[in-house]
Write a protein that holds these residues in place. Structure first.
Motif, PDB file in Angstrom:
ATOM      1  N   ALA A 253       2.156  -7.441  -4.430  1.00 18.07           N
ATOM      2  CA  ALA A 253       1.602  -6.338  -3.643  1.00 18.07           C
ATOM      3  C   ALA A 253       2.651  -5.262  -3.378  1.00 18.07           C
ATOM      4  O   ALA A 253       3.853  -5.492  -3.510  1.00 18.07           O
ATOM      5  CB  ALA A 253       1.057  -6.856  -2.314  1.00 18.07           C
ATOM      6  N   VAL A 254       2.165  -4.094  -3.004  1.00 19.81           N
ATOM      7  CA  VAL A 254       2.992  -3.023  -2.445  1.00 19.81           C
ATOM      8  C   VAL A 254       2.383  -2.610  -1.110  1.00 19.81           C
ATOM      9  O   VAL A 254       1.242  -2.952  -0.803  1.00 19.81           O
ATOM     10  CB  VAL A 254       3.079  -1.800  -3.389  1.00 19.81           C
ATOM     11  CG1 VAL A 254       3.726  -2.180  -4.702  1.00 19.81           C
ATOM     12  CG2 VAL A 254       1.704  -1.175  -3.617  1.00 19.81           C
ATOM     13  N   ARG A 255       3.153  -1.877  -0.342  1.00 20.71           N
ATOM     14  CA  ARG A 255       2.641  -1.308   0.902  1.00 20.71           C
ATOM     15  C   ARG A 255       3.229   0.081   1.087  1.00 20.71           C
ATOM     16  O   ARG A 255       3.953   0.569   0.234  1.00 20.71           O
ATOM     17  CB  ARG A 255       2.943  -2.223   2.090  1.00 20.71           C
ATOM     18  CG  ARG A 255       4.413  -2.417   2.423  1.00 20.71           C
ATOM     19  CD  ARG A 255       4.558  -3.446   3.540  1.00 20.71           C
ATOM     20  NE  ARG A 255       5.942  -3.599   3.968  1.00 20.71           N
ATOM     21  CZ  ARG A 255       6.328  -4.501   4.866  1.00 20.71           C
ATOM     22  NH1 ARG A 255       5.428  -5.325   5.425  1.00 20.71           N
ATOM     23  NH2 ARG A 255       7.600  -4.593   5.220  1.00 20.71           N
TER      24      ARG A 255
ATOM     25  N   ALA B 196       3.922  -8.104  -0.271  1.00 19.42           N
ATOM     26  CA  ALA B 196       4.461  -6.800  -0.649  1.00 19.42           C
ATOM     27  C   ALA B 196       5.936  -6.935  -1.040  1.00 19.42           C
ATOM     28  O   ALA B 196       6.797  -7.158  -0.191  1.00 19.42           O
ATOM     29  CB  ALA B 196       4.302  -5.810   0.497  1.00 19.42           C
TER      30      ALA B 196
END
Length: 210
Positions: free
Chosen positions: A104-106, A81
């Motif tokens: 990625a992201v979160r 992330a």
């Protein structure tokens, strides 16, 4: 380029822009559209992070200009992330048009509530380190497409199209013309015509009449 140009490209959408632009600059990834229904366009502000590291994302916030599309990459894409709600808050406050993350992201629920348009390759809780210096405003590759600083990205539910900065006016005009032609064709289809006939496809399947 004018804000009207950017707004119009966003309205036309990635598929129309990609097709009208000669089928160039397609980001070939299965992306998560974090905010459903979002669409955006704008010049790319590119970032090459260290592997598994988001130090340069923090650095990019100081260089971000209103209307930029922040493009975040690493040497090798990985489900780490690079962005969560705190970095997204900074991007939103500084006027980013959108964020494209080849990682990625979160904090996805918080990101959706914020409403900043974000597209990401993965959603993961695994966070990044903050140790490695990378580079800002350099050409990067995302999903087989080269993105240079200032190239225009068009992002929506269909994906992402990349328009080279020097072709923006040309591609905009071609996209508008494509939209006009499709409106005429749509009216014919709604009246009962078939693309099988309108596009000359019958001959390809059945051969020319003797």
């Amino acid at each position: 380029m004018s804000s009207d140009t950017i707004t119009e490209l966003a309205r036309l959408g990635s598929a129309t822009v990609y097709e009208a632009g000669g089928r160039r600059g397609y980001v070939d990834l299965d992306l998560h559209q974090i905010v459903p229904g979002s669409r955006a366009a704008g010049p790319a502000r590119t970032v090459r992070c260290g592997q598994g590291d988001n130090l340069m994302v923090h650095a990019a916030m100081a260089a971000l200009a209103p209307g930029d599309v922040l493009v975040l990459t690493m040497p090798e894409p990985a489900p780490v992330a690079l962005v969560g709600d705190l970095l997204a808050t900074q991007a939103q406050v500084r006027g980013a048009a959108a964020v494209l993350v080849d990682a990625a992201v979160r904090d996805v629920e918080e990101l959706r509530e914020m409403g900043l348009p974000i597209w990401a390759r993965w959603v993961r809780v695994h966070g990044a380190a903050k140790d490695v210096s990378g580079a800002l405003d350099v050409p990067v590759a995302v999903g087989g497409a080269t993105i240079r600083p200032g190239d225009v990205l068009v992002l929506d539910a269909d994906g992402v199209a990349v328009v080279e900065a020097e072709r923006v006016d040309e591609v905009l005009a071609a996209s508008q013309e494509r939209e006009r032609k499709e409106a005429v064709k749509r009216a014919k289809l709604q009246a009962g015509a078939l693309s099988y006939e309108l596009d000359g496809l019958r001959e390809r399947v059945e051969g020319a009449a003797p």
